[in-house]
Design a protein around this motif. Structure first.
Motif, PDB file in Angstrom:
ATOM      1  N   LEU A  67       0.833  -1.209   0.000  1.00  0.00           N
ATOM      2  CA  LEU A  67       0.000   0.000   0.000  1.00  0.00           C
ATOM      3  C   LEU A  67       0.868   1.260   0.000  1.00  0.00           C
ATOM      4  O   LEU A  67       0.529   2.252  -0.661  1.00  0.00           O
ATOM      5  CB  LEU A  67      -0.955   0.003   1.193  1.00  0.00           C
ATOM      6  N   ASN A  68       2.001   1.216   0.693  1.00  0.00           N
ATOM      7  CA  ASN A  68       2.915   2.361   0.676  1.00  0.00           C
ATOM      8  C   ASN A  68       3.462   2.595  -0.732  1.00  0.00           C
ATOM      9  O   ASN A  68       3.546   3.738  -1.193  1.00  0.00           O
ATOM     10  CB  ASN A  68       4.074   2.159   1.658  1.00  0.00           C
ATOM     11  N   ARG A  69       3.824   1.515  -1.422  1.00  0.00           N
ATOM     12  CA  ARG A  69       4.317   1.645  -2.804  1.00  0.00           C
ATOM     13  C   ARG A  69       3.210   2.141  -3.731  1.00  0.00           C
ATOM     14  O   ARG A  69       3.440   2.977  -4.599  1.00  0.00           O
ATOM     15  CB  ARG A  69       4.886   0.321  -3.304  1.00  0.00           C
ATOM     16  N   LEU A  70       2.006   1.624  -3.538  1.00  0.00           N
ATOM     17  CA  LEU A  70       0.880   2.054  -4.370  1.00  0.00           C
ATOM     18  C   LEU A  70       0.537   3.518  -4.129  1.00  0.00           C
ATOM     19  O   LEU A  70       0.103   4.214  -5.045  1.00  0.00           O
ATOM     20  CB  LEU A  70      -0.335   1.163  -4.116  1.00  0.00           C
ATOM     21  N   GLU A  71       0.767   3.995  -2.909  1.00  0.00           N
ATOM     22  CA  GLU A  71       0.535   5.412  -2.642  1.00  0.00           C
ATOM     23  C   GLU A  71       1.560   6.258  -3.395  1.00  0.00           C
ATOM     24  O   GLU A  71       1.222   7.303  -3.954  1.00  0.00           O
ATOM     25  CB  GLU A  71       0.600   5.708  -1.151  1.00  0.00           C
ATOM     26  N   MET A  72       2.810   5.800  -3.450  1.00  0.00           N
ATOM     27  CA  MET A  72       3.831   6.526  -4.212  1.00  0.00           C
ATOM     28  C   MET A  72       3.491   6.573  -5.700  1.00  0.00           C
ATOM     29  O   MET A  72       3.826   7.525  -6.389  1.00  0.00           O
ATOM     30  CB  MET A  72       5.205   5.891  -4.001  1.00  0.00           C
ATOM     31  N   GLU A  73       2.802   5.546  -6.183  1.00  0.00           N
ATOM     32  CA  GLU A  73       2.392   5.496  -7.588  1.00  0.00           C
ATOM     33  C   GLU A  73       1.095   6.255  -7.840  1.00  0.00           C
ATOM     34  O   GLU A  73       0.664   6.396  -8.982  1.00  0.00           O
ATOM     35  CB  GLU A  73       2.238   4.042  -8.038  1.00  0.00           C
ATOM     36  N   GLY A  74       0.447   6.715  -6.782  1.00  0.00           N
ATOM     37  CA  GLY A  74      -0.766   7.499  -6.929  1.00  0.00           C
ATOM     38  C   GLY A  74      -2.038   6.682  -7.072  1.00  0.00           C
ATOM     39  O   GLY A  74      -3.080   7.223  -7.443  1.00  0.00           O
ATOM     40  N   LEU A  75      -1.986   5.391  -6.750  1.00  0.00           N
ATOM     41  CA  LEU A  75      -3.170   4.542  -6.884  1.00  0.00           C
ATOM     42  C   LEU A  75      -4.021   4.508  -5.618  1.00  0.00           C
ATOM     43  O   LEU A  75      -5.208   4.204  -5.679  1.00  0.00           O
ATOM     44  CB  LEU A  75      -2.768   3.120  -7.280  1.00  0.00           C
ATOM     45  N   VAL A  76      -3.404   4.783  -4.475  1.00  0.00           N
ATOM     46  CA  VAL A  76      -4.144   4.846  -3.216  1.00  0.00           C
ATOM     47  C   VAL A  76      -3.714   6.099  -2.463  1.00  0.00           C
ATOM     48  O   VAL A  76      -2.665   6.687  -2.746  1.00  0.00           O
ATOM     49  CB  VAL A  76      -3.920   3.595  -2.317  1.00  0.00           C
ATOM     50  N   LYS A  77      -4.528   6.495  -1.506  1.00  0.00           N
ATOM     51  CA  LYS A  77      -4.243   7.664  -0.668  1.00  0.00           C
ATOM     52  C   LYS A  77      -4.446   7.254   0.777  1.00  0.00           C
ATOM     53  O   LYS A  77      -5.495   6.710   1.134  1.00  0.00           O
ATOM     54  CB  LYS A  77      -5.198   8.808  -1.047  1.00  0.00           C
ATOM     55  N   THR A  78      -3.444   7.514   1.617  1.00  0.00           N
ATOM     56  CA  THR A  78      -3.546   7.192   3.032  1.00  0.00           C
ATOM     57  C   THR A  78      -3.857   8.466   3.807  1.00  0.00           C
ATOM     58  O   THR A  78      -3.175   9.478   3.655  1.00  0.00           O
ATOM     59  CB  THR A  78      -2.234   6.570   3.550  1.00  0.00           C
ATOM     60  N   VAL A  79      -4.897   8.394   4.618  1.00  0.00           N
ATOM     61  CA  VAL A  79      -5.283   9.503   5.489  1.00  0.00           C
ATOM     62  C   VAL A  79      -4.925   9.085   6.907  1.00  0.00           C
ATOM     63  O   VAL A  79      -5.411   8.057   7.394  1.00  0.00           O
ATOM     64  CB  VAL A  79      -6.794   9.818   5.356  1.00  0.00           C
ATOM     65  N   SER A  80      -4.093   9.871   7.545  1.00  0.00           N
ATOM     66  CA  SER A  80      -3.610   9.539   8.877  1.00  0.00           C
ATOM     67  C   SER A  80      -4.763   9.284   9.847  1.00  0.00           C
ATOM     68  O   SER A  80      -5.712  10.062   9.920  1.00  0.00           O
ATOM     69  CB  SER A  80      -2.740  10.690   9.386  1.00  0.00           C
ATOM     70  N   LYS A  81      -4.673   8.192  10.558  1.00  0.00           N
ATOM     71  CA  LYS A  81      -5.643   7.775  11.578  1.00  0.00           C
ATOM     72  C   LYS A  81      -7.047   7.519  11.031  1.00  0.00           C
ATOM     73  O   LYS A  81      -8.009   7.450  11.780  1.00  0.00           O
ATOM     74  CB  LYS A  81      -5.692   8.783  12.720  1.00  0.00           C
ATOM     75  N   VAL A  82      -7.151   7.409   9.694  1.00  0.00           N
ATOM     76  CA  VAL A  82      -8.449   7.112   9.085  1.00  0.00           C
ATOM     77  C   VAL A  82      -8.359   5.830   8.279  1.00  0.00           C
ATOM     78  O   VAL A  82      -9.146   4.917   8.457  1.00  0.00           O
ATOM     79  CB  VAL A  82      -8.944   8.277   8.189  1.00  0.00           C
ATOM     80  N   GLY A  83      -7.391   5.754   7.354  1.00  0.00           N
ATOM     81  CA  GLY A  83      -7.228   4.555   6.549  1.00  0.00           C
ATOM     82  C   GLY A  83      -6.658   4.849   5.177  1.00  0.00           C
ATOM     83  O   GLY A  83      -6.275   5.977   4.864  1.00  0.00           O
ATOM     84  N   THR A  84      -6.625   3.812   4.368  1.00  0.00           N
ATOM     85  CA  THR A  84      -6.104   3.909   3.006  1.00  0.00           C
ATOM     86  C   THR A  84      -7.265   3.715   2.038  1.00  0.00           C
ATOM     87  O   THR A  84      -8.069   2.800   2.202  1.00  0.00           O
ATOM     88  CB  THR A  84      -5.017   2.841   2.764  1.00  0.00           C
ATOM     89  N   PHE A  85      -7.321   4.572   1.014  1.00  0.00           N
ATOM     90  CA  PHE A  85      -8.442   4.591   0.082  1.00  0.00           C
ATOM     91  C   PHE A  85      -7.947   4.497  -1.356  1.00  0.00           C
ATOM     92  O   PHE A  85      -6.886   5.035  -1.687  1.00  0.00           O
ATOM     93  CB  PHE A  85      -9.253   5.884   0.250  1.00  0.00           C
ATOM     94  N   VAL A  86      -8.741   3.858  -2.200  1.00  0.00           N
ATOM     95  CA  VAL A  86      -8.452   3.793  -3.626  1.00  0.00           C
ATOM     96  C   VAL A  86      -8.684   5.180  -4.218  1.00  0.00           C
ATOM     97  O   VAL A  86      -9.717   5.801  -3.951  1.00  0.00           O
ATOM     98  CB  VAL A  86      -9.362   2.755  -4.335  1.00  0.00           C
ATOM     99  N   VAL A  87      -7.720   5.661  -4.981  1.00  0.00           N
ATOM    100  CA  VAL A  87      -7.840   6.986  -5.594  1.00  0.00           C
ATOM    101  C   VAL A  87      -8.808   6.903  -6.770  1.00  0.00           C
ATOM    102  O   VAL A  87      -8.721   6.008  -7.607  1.00  0.00           O
ATOM    103  CB  VAL A  87      -6.456   7.493  -6.064  1.00  0.00           C
ATOM    104  N   ALA A  88      -9.735   7.848  -6.816  1.00  0.00           N
ATOM    105  CA  ALA A  88     -10.693   7.917  -7.925  1.00  0.00           C
ATOM    106  C   ALA A  88     -10.031   8.608  -9.112  1.00  0.00           C
ATOM    107  O   ALA A  88      -9.299   9.579  -8.944  1.00  0.00           O
ATOM    108  CB  ALA A  88     -11.937   8.685  -7.499  1.00  0.00           C
ATOM    109  N   ILE A  89     -10.279   8.104 -10.297  1.00  0.00           N
ATOM    110  CA  ILE A  89      -9.761   8.721 -11.509  1.00  0.00           C
ATOM    111  C   ILE A  89     -10.732   9.815 -11.924  1.00  0.00           C
ATOM    112  O   ILE A  89     -11.929   9.582 -12.071  1.00  0.00           O
ATOM    113  CB  ILE A  89      -9.598   7.677 -12.631  1.00  0.00           C
ATOM    114  N   THR A  90     -10.205  11.014 -12.117  1.00  0.00           N
ATOM    115  CA  THR A  90     -11.044  12.148 -12.484  1.00  0.00           C
ATOM    116  C   THR A  90     -11.060  12.332 -14.004  1.00  0.00           C
ATOM    117  O   THR A  90     -10.236  11.752 -14.720  1.00  0.00           O
ATOM    118  CB  THR A  90     -10.515  13.445 -11.843  1.00  0.00           C
ATOM    119  N   ALA A  91     -11.957  13.164 -14.465  1.00  0.00           N
ATOM    120  CA  ALA A  91     -12.014  13.484 -15.898  1.00  0.00           C
ATOM    121  C   ALA A  91     -10.712  14.146 -16.332  1.00  0.00           C
ATOM    122  O   ALA A  91     -10.212  13.910 -17.431  1.00  0.00           O
ATOM    123  CB  ALA A  91     -13.204  14.394 -16.182  1.00  0.00           C
ATOM    124  N   GLU A  92     -10.137  14.954 -15.458  1.00  0.00           N
ATOM    125  CA  GLU A  92      -8.859  15.603 -15.773  1.00  0.00           C
ATOM    126  C   GLU A  92      -7.746  14.569 -15.947  1.00  0.00           C
ATOM    127  O   GLU A  92      -6.905  14.700 -16.835  1.00  0.00           O
ATOM    128  CB  GLU A  92      -8.489  16.594 -14.667  1.00  0.00           C
TER     129      GLU A  92
END
Length: 116
Positions: free
Chosen positions: A37-62
């Motif tokens: 998950l740490n590696r995936l966060e560096m690649e921009g596929l997930v986002k970790t929010v401190s004391k909340v959890g890790t989430f899949v990054v949504a792909i935007t229209a941009e």
């Protein structure tokens, strides 16, 4: 395996990823899941929010537009490089290159790219 699952959209955008559940599903301890998950966060596929959890990054229209722009730039670069290649080599290597080139040229002109 986890990266492929995210890319193939097996997880919903913004879905919270549970380290214990993922480790159980994959049959590994929590440490390799946390490392992945740490590696995936560096690649921009997930986002970790401190004391909340890790989430899949949504792909935007941009994001989609940026990907399409990058692909178009790469294709135009390839076409520029192909212009110096002898026609007989192109005809034997990729018979439909000219049709594809003309289609891309028309598409670029339609969206306002005048370079080609």
């Amino acid at each position: 395996m986890l990266k492929e699952s995210i890319i193939r959209r097996k997880f919903d955008p913004n879905q919270k990823l549970s380290i214990p559940e993922l480790s159980d599903q994959m049959g590994v301890s929590r440490t390799p899941v946390r490392d992945a998950l740490n590696r995936l966060e560096m690649e921009g596929l997930v986002k970790t929010v401190s004391k909340v959890g890790t989430f899949v990054v949504a792909i935007t229209a941009e994001d989609v537009l940026n990907i399409m722009d990058t692909r178009l730039m790469l294709e135009l670069w390839v076409v520029d490089k192909l212009e110096g290649v002898r026609k007989d080599v192109l005809d034997t290597g990729w018979p439909g290159w000219k049709t594809s080139w003309n289609r891309r040229r028309r598409r670029c002109r339609r969206i306002g790219w005048t370079r080609i």
